[in-house]
Scaffold this motif. Structure first.
Motif, short mmCIF file in Angstrom:
data_model
loop_
_atom_site.label_atom_id
_atom_site.label_comp_id
_atom_site.label_asym_id
_atom_site.label_seq_id
_atom_site.Cartn_x
_atom_site.Cartn_y
_atom_site.Cartn_z
N MET A 8 0.87 -1.18 0.00
CA MET A 8 0.00 0.00 0.00
C MET A 8 0.90 1.22 0.00
O MET A 8 1.68 1.44 0.94
N LEU A 9 0.82 2.03 -1.06
CA LEU A 9 1.76 3.12 -1.27
C LEU A 9 1.06 4.46 -1.50
O LEU A 9 -0.08 4.51 -1.94
N LEU A 10 1.79 5.54 -1.25
CA LEU A 10 1.41 6.90 -1.63
C LEU A 10 2.45 7.40 -2.62
O LEU A 10 3.52 6.82 -2.76
N GLY A 11 2.16 8.51 -3.27
CA GLY A 11 3.10 9.09 -4.22
C GLY A 11 4.10 10.01 -3.54
O GLY A 11 4.22 11.17 -3.92
N VAL A 12 4.79 9.50 -2.53
CA VAL A 12 5.78 10.30 -1.80
C VAL A 12 7.15 9.61 -1.87
O VAL A 12 7.24 8.43 -2.20
N GLY A 13 8.19 10.35 -1.52
CA GLY A 13 9.57 9.88 -1.67
C GLY A 13 9.88 8.53 -1.09
O GLY A 13 10.45 7.67 -1.76
N HIS A 14 9.53 8.30 0.19
CA HIS A 14 9.91 7.02 0.80
C HIS A 14 9.14 5.86 0.18
O HIS A 14 9.62 4.74 0.16
N CYS A 40 -2.62 4.34 -2.81
CA CYS A 40 -3.57 4.85 -1.82
C CYS A 40 -3.97 6.30 -2.09
O CYS A 40 -4.94 6.77 -1.52
N ASP A 41 -3.25 7.00 -2.98
CA ASP A 41 -3.69 8.33 -3.41
C ASP A 41 -4.97 8.19 -4.23
O ASP A 41 -5.85 9.04 -4.15
N VAL A 42 -5.06 7.12 -5.00
CA VAL A 42 -6.21 6.88 -5.88
C VAL A 42 -7.28 6.03 -5.18
O VAL A 42 -8.47 6.32 -5.27
N GLU A 43 -6.86 5.00 -4.48
CA GLU A 43 -7.77 4.03 -3.85
C GLU A 43 -7.85 4.26 -2.34
O GLU A 43 -7.60 3.36 -1.55
N ARG A 44 -8.21 5.47 -1.94
CA ARG A 44 -8.25 5.82 -0.51
C ARG A 44 -9.18 4.91 0.29
O ARG A 44 -8.84 4.50 1.40
N VAL A 45 -10.34 4.60 -0.25
CA VAL A 45 -11.31 3.77 0.47
C VAL A 45 -10.75 2.37 0.71
O VAL A 45 -10.87 1.83 1.81
N VAL A 46 -10.10 1.80 -0.28
CA VAL A 46 -9.50 0.48 -0.14
C VAL A 46 -8.47 0.48 0.99
O VAL A 46 -8.46 -0.40 1.84
N CYS A 47 -7.63 1.50 1.01
CA CYS A 47 -6.57 1.59 2.03
C CYS A 47 -7.15 1.83 3.42
O CYS A 47 -6.68 1.27 4.40
N GLN A 48 -8.20 2.65 3.50
CA GLN A 48 -8.87 2.88 4.79
C GLN A 48 -9.49 1.59 5.29
O GLN A 48 -9.38 1.25 6.47
N GLN A 49 -10.16 0.85 4.41
CA GLN A 49 -10.80 -0.42 4.81
C GLN A 49 -9.76 -1.44 5.24
O GLN A 49 -10.04 -2.28 6.09
N ALA A 50 -8.56 -1.35 4.68
CA ALA A 50 -7.48 -2.27 5.06
C ALA A 50 -6.78 -1.84 6.34
O ALA A 50 -5.90 -2.53 6.84
N GLY A 51 -7.15 -0.67 6.87
CA GLY A 51 -6.58 -0.21 8.12
C GLY A 51 -5.18 0.37 8.00
O GLY A 51 -4.43 0.39 8.96
#
Length: 89
Positions: A8-14, A40-51
């Motif tokens: 699960m990733l965001l569009g940030v450096g690390h 997770c920038d695009v699929e926020r709901v999926v990432c939230q549901q995954a905790g």
């Protein structure tokens, strides 16, 4: 298949720095474990549901039928953990 390993990733450096490491793990596990990634920038709901609360996060999902699966039926490793797999040179 033994299960699924999902990054699960965001569009940030690390997260960008982690992507090649996860690709190496995925390559080593090919044929035994399904590996994938979620933006997770695009699929926020999926990432939230995954905790997901820290990025990058890697979650392990055991194989199960849809009837038997339930939220939380996974193991999570966030970026605070030192290594997902031992590094080899």
């Amino acid at each position: 298949m033994l299960g699924s390993l999902i990054s699960m990733l965001l569009g940030v450096g690390h997260c960008h720095a982690f992507a090649p490491e996860f690709a190496t793990v995925a390559q080593r596990l090919e044929g035994r474990v399904k590996c994938g990634k979620v933006n997770c920038d695009v699929e926020r709901v999926v990432c939230q549901q995954a905790g997901v609360s820290a990025y990058p996060t890697v979650q392990w999902y055991r194989p199960s039928s849809r009837q038997n699966s339930r939220p939380g039926d996974h193991h999570s490793a966030s970026r605070q953990n030192r290594q997902l797999c031992p590094r080899t040179s």
